[in-house]
Design an enzyme around this catalytic site. Sequence first.
Site: not given
Ligand code: ATP
Length: 609
Positions: A258, A260
């Site tokens: 998907e 991001k």
């Molecule tokens: P990052 O700082 O890389 O955004 P994070 O620590 O906030 O990471 P992660 O679990 O690492 O959180 O990455 C997931 C985040 O990415 C989710 O919290 C959401 O906000 C975002 N996101 C964007 N697109 C998607 C998707 N298709 N599916 C799930 N999460 C997504």
Amino acid sequence: MDYERLCQFYERLEETTKRLEMTDILVELLREADGDLRAVVYLTRGQLAADFEGIELGVAEKLVMRALHESTGVSEEDLTKAYHKAGDLGDAAFEVLSQRKARRRQASLFAEENQPQASMPVTEVFERFHEIARSAGAGSQSGKLSLLQKLLARASPREARYLVRTVTGKLRLGIADMTILDAMAAAFATKEYRPDLERAYNVCSDLGLVGETLLKGGLAAVEEMRAQVGVPMRAMLAERLPTPEEILAKMGGEGLCELKYDGLRLQAHIPAQGAIHFYSRRLEDLTRQFPDVAGYLRESFRGREAIVEGEVVAVDPQTGDMKPFQEVAKRRGRKNVEEVIAEVPVTLFLFDCLLLDGEDLTEKPLPERREALTRSFDLARGADEEGLERIQLSRAKRVTTPEEVVAFFEQSVAEGAEGIMVKSVGPDSFYKAGSRGYQWIKYKREYSSELQDSLDLVVVGAIAGRGRRAGWYGALIMASYNPEEDVFETICKLGTGFDDATLQAMTEELKSYQHEGGPHPRVRARIAADAWFAPVKVLEVVGAELTLSPLHTAGWGVLKEEAGLSVRFPRFTGKVRDDKKPEEATTLDEIISMFKQQGHKRVESAEES
Ligand code: ATP
């Protein structure tokens, strides 16, 4: 339980930074709290309710000074002096109340003044705090003042210290939620049941409720706790891996790619009747920022009730093109919602469905949850006047080869995504609330950085600026999180990537987190700084690489004796991660695995030198 007794526990908790000792003290506290358990849990976290309830005490220090003045008779000038000397308003309150007590003792001839003060039950203090939080609007200041003054008039010096810290939002005992869960398990069940408590916490996001349920209904009642519309669930998080080959191998050869999206995560709670609510990744209620999204969701939803998740992204209303995170962040804190809706149009890209029409879907595999999304939304009905669909499903594709992953990634980045998420589609691809695992793997390439991903680091200190930056901070000392020991360890000095206005505003804001007399107890540092802060503020940072360093404490001694890890050439990306708590910053384990993924050569060459 009396508030005085609770404060004695706070003192003991403040005396240690060792997690095991903290847990033991908490076990004792929770057992003694008994029927007051729920209030005690909230108060110990410095709160009045679960995070998502958004109940803020938010009393300004000035008002506390006035209340102290009115309840003790000490002039505001002397109070200010005491505050500057102590560096903490709670400690200043302790000082002036101790002096008042000594004076009263001297004048002990006056029998009525010498009466022992009636104790204040925790429940009463808790109720007064709620009244303070509720008094808003016109005349609220005088209402808050009089409530606070009454509390302080009855308080012992010790109680005053913690009352003041609590109402000003500065009660930071440094206890992680996971430590409270450990203590609950040890206090009322046995350690083996710790995972059951954690599961319950992940679905209801309310430690006070978990504690109370356990106390009143035992483990059986905790096991019965289920997802509910209106009660936010803790978010599922992703791991990272450096190559498409490794990602696919981890997923058993097949995954769902998907985009991001570079926006804000929203958990939308759609009730059968009444208002839709949105919660952020850290469970703040964001409903008021997105009334337009709520409208489009209502229009397009075909079911009865649901909990769905997606990323809300700013879009160009003409082209539908996505804009970076900084755009959607502009909605935060804006009062004039109508204006901001027009200024920052957004689209919600849904990627998960956790509950549909009374059925908890979290233990269904991802393809089934995705199917639930597809069948319960009629996206055309969520279009705006120009025909742009404001509710969409995340663009997704099943992949089985690294080439397909790479192609999807390149296409996604070209469309304005940060990278891709690859999600497991196997029979056990459940929604794991509150946990970070390899069911979801993010794959990003930071073009501006050689590091494979950005880091979310916590501001723990600052160096005064020179030259053009004189008067503000010139660089911030950043730390990663070590959850094992529940401490923040420094990893770099960050002075690049800020414009002057941002640094100036940051200097102002950081003042309220300042910690006098050296690093905050939860911060481990070896370098010198001009100011130290409580670990609160999270910033996104990119860098060239991770290196071993004798100056920084992150992972001290883990990879090499007498060395920690540091980020080389760190740069602020401009993203303030207000949607993350400090405990959600990049962890030591993540840093170590990123270091190792850079290639083992560096460790070897560093070891030779
Ligand atoms: P990052 O700082 O890389 O955004 P994070 O620590 O906030 O990471 P992660 O679990 O690492 O959180 O990455 C997931 C985040 O990415 C989710 O919290 C959401 O906000 C975002 N996101 C964007 N697109 C998607 C998707 N298709 N599916 C799930 N999460 C997504």
